[in-house]
Design an enzyme around this catalytic site. Structure first.
Site, PDB file in Angstrom:
ATOM      1  N   GLY A  19      22.808 -11.123 -43.789  1.00  0.00           N
ATOM      2  CA  GLY A  19      21.982 -10.960 -42.602  1.00  0.00           C
ATOM      3  C   GLY A  19      22.355  -9.811 -41.688  1.00  0.00           C
ATOM      4  O   GLY A  19      22.032  -9.840 -40.497  1.00  0.00           O
ATOM      5  N   SER A  20      23.017  -8.776 -42.227  1.00  0.00           N
ATOM      6  CA  SER A  20      23.348  -7.649 -41.340  1.00  0.00           C
ATOM      7  C   SER A  20      22.071  -6.953 -40.861  1.00  0.00           C
ATOM      8  O   SER A  20      21.982  -6.548 -39.699  1.00  0.00           O
ATOM      9  CB  SER A  20      24.302  -6.661 -42.022  1.00  0.00           C
ATOM     10  OG  SER A  20      23.710  -6.070 -43.144  1.00  0.00           O
ATOM     11  N   ASN A  21      21.076  -6.848 -41.742  1.00  0.00           N
ATOM     12  CA  ASN A  21      19.794  -6.281 -41.291  1.00  0.00           C
ATOM     13  C   ASN A  21      19.121  -7.194 -40.269  1.00  0.00           C
ATOM     14  O   ASN A  21      18.580  -6.707 -39.267  1.00  0.00           O
ATOM     15  CB  ASN A  21      18.856  -6.064 -42.488  1.00  0.00           C
ATOM     16  CG  ASN A  21      19.165  -4.775 -43.223  1.00  0.00           C
ATOM     17  OD1 ASN A  21      18.841  -3.687 -42.759  1.00  0.00           O
ATOM     18  ND2 ASN A  21      19.830  -4.884 -44.354  1.00  0.00           N
ATOM     19  N   LEU A  92      15.185 -13.111 -51.174  1.00  0.00           N
ATOM     20  CA  LEU A  92      15.139 -12.860 -52.622  1.00  0.00           C
ATOM     21  C   LEU A  92      14.074 -13.639 -53.386  1.00  0.00           C
ATOM     22  O   LEU A  92      13.965 -13.493 -54.598  1.00  0.00           O
ATOM     23  CB  LEU A  92      16.525 -13.124 -53.228  1.00  0.00           C
ATOM     24  CG  LEU A  92      17.651 -12.285 -52.605  1.00  0.00           C
ATOM     25  CD1 LEU A  92      18.972 -12.537 -53.307  1.00  0.00           C
ATOM     26  CD2 LEU A  92      17.317 -10.796 -52.597  1.00  0.00           C
ATOM     27  N   LEU A  94      10.109 -14.541 -54.368  1.00  0.00           N
ATOM     28  CA  LEU A  94       8.759 -13.979 -54.352  1.00  0.00           C
ATOM     29  C   LEU A  94       7.909 -14.753 -53.339  1.00  0.00           C
ATOM     30  O   LEU A  94       7.920 -15.982 -53.320  1.00  0.00           O
ATOM     31  CB  LEU A  94       8.165 -14.117 -55.756  1.00  0.00           C
ATOM     32  CG  LEU A  94       6.885 -13.343 -56.044  1.00  0.00           C
ATOM     33  CD1 LEU A  94       7.128 -11.845 -55.954  1.00  0.00           C
ATOM     34  CD2 LEU A  94       6.374 -13.698 -57.446  1.00  0.00           C
ATOM     35  N   HIS A 111      13.783  -2.610 -49.444  1.00  0.00           N
ATOM     36  CA  HIS A 111      14.388  -2.624 -50.779  1.00  0.00           C
ATOM     37  C   HIS A 111      15.443  -1.517 -50.838  1.00  0.00           C
ATOM     38  O   HIS A 111      15.173  -0.383 -50.419  1.00  0.00           O
ATOM     39  CB  HIS A 111      13.312  -2.394 -51.853  1.00  0.00           C
ATOM     40  CG  HIS A 111      13.858  -2.572 -53.226  1.00  0.00           C
ATOM     41  ND1 HIS A 111      14.074  -3.821 -53.772  1.00  0.00           N
ATOM     42  CD2 HIS A 111      14.285  -1.682 -54.146  1.00  0.00           C
ATOM     43  CE1 HIS A 111      14.598  -3.680 -54.977  1.00  0.00           C
ATOM     44  NE2 HIS A 111      14.742  -2.392 -55.229  1.00  0.00           N
ATOM     45  N   ASP A 152       8.162  -6.028 -55.141  1.00  0.00           N
ATOM     46  CA  ASP A 152       8.450  -4.618 -54.838  1.00  0.00           C
ATOM     47  C   ASP A 152       7.302  -3.663 -55.148  1.00  0.00           C
ATOM     48  O   ASP A 152       7.536  -2.500 -55.476  1.00  0.00           O
ATOM     49  CB  ASP A 152       9.698  -4.150 -55.619  1.00  0.00           C
ATOM     50  CG  ASP A 152      10.910  -4.997 -55.282  1.00  0.00           C
ATOM     51  OD1 ASP A 152      11.019  -5.434 -54.121  1.00  0.00           O
ATOM     52  OD2 ASP A 152      11.744  -5.223 -56.178  1.00  0.00           O
TER      53      ASP A 152
HETATM   54  C1  GAR Z   1      19.929  -5.224 -48.154  1.00  0.00           C
HETATM   55  O1  GAR Z   1      20.591  -4.112 -48.684  1.00  0.00           O
HETATM   56  C2  GAR Z   1      18.482  -5.249 -48.605  1.00  0.00           C
HETATM   57  O2  GAR Z   1      17.945  -3.974 -48.780  1.00  0.00           O
HETATM   58  C3  GAR Z   1      18.590  -5.966 -49.910  1.00  0.00           C
HETATM   59  O3  GAR Z   1      19.540  -6.982 -49.692  1.00  0.00           O
HETATM   60  C4  GAR Z   1      20.490  -6.518 -48.730  1.00  0.00           C
HETATM   61  C5  GAR Z   1      20.693  -7.601 -47.700  1.00  0.00           C
HETATM   62  O4  GAR Z   1      21.775  -7.297 -46.851  1.00  0.00           O
HETATM   63  N1  GAR Z   1      17.318  -6.492 -50.330  1.00  0.00           N
HETATM   64  C6  GAR Z   1      16.973  -6.612 -51.606  1.00  0.00           C
HETATM   65  O5  GAR Z   1      17.699  -6.312 -52.527  1.00  0.00           O
HETATM   66  C7  GAR Z   1      15.556  -7.148 -51.827  1.00  0.00           C
HETATM   67  N2  GAR Z   1      15.172  -7.011 -53.201  1.00  0.00           N
HETATM   68  P1  GAR Z   1      21.954  -8.087 -45.481  1.00  0.00           P
HETATM   69  O6  GAR Z   1      21.824  -9.586 -45.791  1.00  0.00           O
HETATM   70  O7  GAR Z   1      23.336  -7.759 -45.008  1.00  0.00           O
HETATM   71  O8  GAR Z   1      20.883  -7.617 -44.543  1.00  0.00           O
END
Ligand code: GAR
Length: 197
Positions: A19-21, A92, A94, A111, A152
């Site tokens: 969840g950093s994003n 993750l 669909l 992505h 995607d």
């Molecule tokens: C991120 O890098 C995002 O782009 C990727 O998962 C990571 C989650 O990081 N998403 C995918 O691969 C979707 N197919 P986070 O939990 O630290 O935000």
């Protein structure tokens, strides 16, 4: 809630992992006149994103596969909170058709690669970076796109690139990609919302 007579858009974040994003988006929209994050929806009850949501004072909703694919629970949970936009931040699964239809052009995913390369089922997180390094790619990047019912493949809103050198391993590529995500994702979400207002 209103700000400068404009309706504040309500955003729900869907996440499965660290969840950093999600945290970055929550913080960004605390200082935005365009919208704010109202809730975090998560399909893993021990995901660290739940901790981050709690620390940020954001409500979280945990759901399972049955809730998501076999019932209308998620749609009802979104409706009861008047959610306008869904952001997938490391989510993750669909997205089912009922949600895609209800939120047409209003579900945004990030992505960690330059789609259409390195997309599709199973291509997520470090799997993507490992494949990029294994293939000797000279660049990778991020893709922010709208979500449809095929992994995607929705319309691309934004891409940014970073160099991949022979010295890089999947961890260093992941770091570069996370930096790009932090730099661009919240702003691109905000611009997309504004473009539809
Ligand atoms: C991120 O890098 C995002 O782009 C990727 O998962 C990571 C989650 O990081 N998403 C995918 O691969 C979707 N197919 P986070 O939990 O630290 O935000």
């Amino acid at each position: 809630m209103t700000h400068n007579n404009l309706k504040m858009t309500k955003i729900a974040i869907f996440a499965s992992g660290s969840g950093s994003n999600a945290e970055n988006i929550i913080n960004y929209f605390k200082n935005s006149g365009t919208g704010h994050v109202s809730a975090v929806f998560c399909n893993k009850k021990d995901a660290y994103v739940l901790e981050r949501a709690k620390n940020s004072g954001i409500e979280s909703i945990v759901f399972d596969r049955n809730d998501f694919y076999e019932t209308n629970k998620i749609v009802k949970d979104l409706e009861s909170r008047n959610i306008d936009y869904i952001v997938l931040a490391g989510f993750l699964w669909l997205v089912p058709e009922n949600l895609v239809k209800k939120y047409e052009n209003r579900i945004i995913n990030i992505h960690p690669a330059l789609l259409p390369s390195y997309g599709g089922k199973g291509m997520y997180g470090d799997n993507v970076h490992k494949a990029v390094v294994a293939n000797g790619e000279k660049k990778s990047g991020i893709t922010i796109h709208l979500v449809n019912t095929i992994y995607d493949s929705g319309d691309i809103i934004f891409q940014a690139e970073t160099e991949v050198t022979p010295e890089d391993d999947y961890k260093s590529v992941a770091k570069k990609i996370h930096e790009l995500e932090g730099e661009h994702f919240p702003r691109v979400i905000e611009e997309h919302i504004k473009s539809l207002q």
